[in-house]
Design a protein around this motif. Structure first.
Motif, PDB file in Angstrom:
ATOM      1  N   GLU A  52       0.844  -1.190   0.000  1.00 29.75           N
ATOM      2  CA  GLU A  52       0.000   0.000   0.000  1.00 29.75           C
ATOM      3  C   GLU A  52       0.881   1.242   0.000  1.00 29.75           C
ATOM      4  OE1 GLU A  52      -3.805  -1.792   2.554  1.00 29.75           O
ATOM      5  OE2 GLU A  52      -2.663  -0.071   3.299  1.00 29.75           O
ATOM      6  N   LEU A  53       0.444   2.222  -0.752  1.00 29.18           N
ATOM      7  CA  LEU A  53       1.121   3.516  -0.759  1.00 29.18           C
ATOM      8  C   LEU A  53       0.090   4.587  -0.437  1.00 29.18           C
ATOM      9  CD1 LEU A  53       3.519   5.390  -1.271  1.00 29.18           C
ATOM     10  CD2 LEU A  53       2.965   5.328  -3.714  1.00 29.18           C
ATOM     11  N   ARG A  54       0.299   5.262   0.678  1.00 27.66           N
ATOM     12  CA  ARG A  54      -0.594   6.357   1.056  1.00 27.66           C
ATOM     13  C   ARG A  54       0.111   7.681   0.756  1.00 27.66           C
ATOM     14  NH1 ARG A  54      -5.202   6.492   3.741  1.00 27.66           N
ATOM     15  NH2 ARG A  54      -4.940   4.348   4.486  1.00 27.66           N
ATOM     16  N   ILE A  55      -0.630   8.587   0.127  1.00 29.24           N
ATOM     17  CA  ILE A  55      -0.053   9.865  -0.291  1.00 29.24           C
ATOM     18  C   ILE A  55      -0.885  11.002   0.291  1.00 29.24           C
ATOM     19  CG2 ILE A  55       0.615  11.302  -2.254  1.00 29.24           C
ATOM     20  CD1 ILE A  55       0.746   8.770  -3.948  1.00 29.24           C
ATOM     21  N   TRP A  56      -0.219  11.901   1.002  1.00 31.85           N
ATOM     22  CA  TRP A  56      -0.867  13.099   1.530  1.00 31.85           C
ATOM     23  C   TRP A  56      -0.512  14.285   0.638  1.00 31.85           C
ATOM     24  CZ3 TRP A  56       1.209   9.289   4.538  1.00 31.85           C
ATOM     25  CH2 TRP A  56       0.372   8.712   5.501  1.00 31.85           C
ATOM     26  N   GLY A  76      -8.661  12.974   5.271  1.00 36.35           N
ATOM     27  CA  GLY A  76      -8.073  14.278   5.002  1.00 36.35           C
ATOM     28  C   GLY A  76      -7.712  14.421   3.530  1.00 36.35           C
ATOM     29  N   ARG A  77      -6.611  15.065   3.263  1.00 36.42           N
ATOM     30  CA  ARG A  77      -6.150  15.247   1.883  1.00 36.42           C
ATOM     31  C   ARG A  77      -5.171  14.127   1.531  1.00 36.42           C
ATOM     32  NH1 ARG A  77      -6.866  19.476  -0.943  1.00 36.42           N
ATOM     33  NH2 ARG A  77      -4.799  19.339  -1.897  1.00 36.42           N
ATOM     34  N   SER A  78      -5.702  12.919   1.427  1.00 39.15           N
ATOM     35  CA  SER A  78      -4.830  11.786   1.123  1.00 39.15           C
ATOM     36  C   SER A  78      -5.518  10.823   0.167  1.00 39.15           C
ATOM     37  CB  SER A  78      -4.435  11.041   2.405  1.00 39.15           C
ATOM     38  OG  SER A  78      -5.526  10.320   2.935  1.00 39.15           O
ATOM     39  N   ILE A  79      -4.707  10.024  -0.510  1.00 39.41           N
ATOM     40  CA  ILE A  79      -5.208   8.945  -1.361  1.00 39.41           C
ATOM     41  C   ILE A  79      -4.459   7.674  -0.989  1.00 39.41           C
ATOM     42  CG2 ILE A  79      -5.921  10.398  -3.293  1.00 39.41           C
ATOM     43  CD1 ILE A  79      -3.301   9.716  -4.695  1.00 39.41           C
ATOM     44  N   LEU A  80      -5.114   6.542  -1.215  1.00 37.25           N
ATOM     45  CA  LEU A  80      -4.526   5.242  -0.899  1.00 37.25           C
ATOM     46  C   LEU A  80      -4.456   4.408  -2.170  1.00 37.25           C
ATOM     47  CD1 LEU A  80      -3.535   3.093   1.142  1.00 37.25           C
ATOM     48  CD2 LEU A  80      -5.943   2.433   1.431  1.00 37.25           C
TER      49      LEU A  80
END
Length: 227
Positions: A52-56, A76-80
Motif C-alpha cells: 500500500e502507498l498512502r499519499i498526503w 483528510g487530503r490523502s489517497i490510498l
C-alpha cells in the motif's frame, strides 16, 4: 532487516511556472528486493505482499488521474493505492497526475508518501520512512517550454497502452468495441512517434505488439459480429 521494495519517484518536470495552475505527472516505480542468499536460491520469490502507498497532498495540490492502479480517497487530503505484491528483481510502474496551484517562486513541499507492506515468510507488516517530495516554482518563462521527462512520458504511454488493451478485450462483444479499436490504433501510432523521436526500441516493440493484438482482436470481433 532489509526493505523488500525500493521505490523511485520521478516528476515529469523538476520546475514549474509559478504564475498559474500547472499539471504535472509523478512516475512511481518500485523494485522487489531480497537478501543475497535468498536471491541466489529463488530469483522470482514474492518479497512483498499487500503493498500500500498512502499519499498526503499539500493544500495547493489536487489529484486528477491515476494510471496503472486505482486510487481510493483516504482521510483528510490523502489517497490510498493498493499495489498488490511484487517478486524479487521485478519492477513495476504507476503514474499519477496532479494539478498544482500557483505559488510564489521557490521550492515548495507537494506530497508526503508512506509505503506499507507484508514481508514474507512471516507476513510481518513493514513501513518505509515517510518520504517528502517537493517541486520548484519559477517565474522564468522558459520553464513553460520545458518538455516532459522522457522516462516519465515513456512509461505513461506504456501504462495507457496496457489499459486500452485490457478495455478492448473486456468490450470485445459490446458495441463500443470499435471505438476501443480506434483508441488503441491511435495509441500505437503515438508509441511509434515517441519511438521515432527518442530511438527507444522498447516502444517500437510495444507498438508492434499492439498492432498485432489489434488485428487479432478485430478478427475475433468480426467473427463474433457475423454470427
Amino acid at each position: 532487516m532489509q526493505a523488500s521494495i525500493q521505490p523511485i519517484f520521478t516528476w515529469s518536470q523538476e520546475r514549474i511556472f509559478a504564475g498559474g495552475t500547472q499539471n504535472v505527472i509523478l512516475l512511481i516505480e518500485w523494485k522487489g528486493i531480497s537478501g543475497k542468499e535468498e536471491s541466489r536460491r529463488q530469483s522470482r520469490k514474492v518479497v512483498a505482499r499487500e503493498i500500500e502507498l498512502r499519499i498526503w497532498l499539500e493544500a495547493h495540490v489536487t489529484f486528477t488521474e491515476c494510471h496503472g492502479c486505482t486510487a481510493e480517497a483516504g482521510e483528510g487530503r490523502s489517497i490510498l493505492l493498493r499495489l498488490g505484491k511484487i517478486q524479487s528483481k521485478a519492477r513495476k510502474f504507476i503514474a499519477l497526475e496532479f494539478s498544482m496551484a500557483a505559488k510564489p517562486a521557490g521550492i515548495h513541499e507537494a506530497l508526503w508518501l508512506q509505503w506499507q507492506y507484508k514481508q514474507p515468510p512471516v507476513e510481518r507488516i513493514r513501513e518505509l520512512p515517510l518520504k517528502k517530495l517537493s517541486l520548484e516554482y519559477s517565474h522564468h518563462t522558459d520553464v513553460l517550454s520545458e518538455k516532459c521527462c522522457f522516462h516519465v512520458e515513456k512509461h505513461l504511454e506504456l501504462l495507457k497502452t496496457k489499459k486500452l488493451l485490457e478495455e478492448a478485450v473486456l468490450h470485445r462483444t459490446k458495441s463500443s468495441v470499435q471505438t476501443d479499436f480506434e483508441h488503441l490504433r491511435r495509441q500505437a501510432d503515438d508509441l511509434l512517434l515517441l519511438a521515432a523521436r527518442s530511438g527507444d526500441m522498447q516502444l517500437v516493440k510495444e507498438a508492434e505488439t499492439v498492432y498485432k493484438q489489434l488485428d487479432a482482436e478485430v478478427n475475433v470481433w468480426s467473427k463474433t459480429a457475423t454470427r
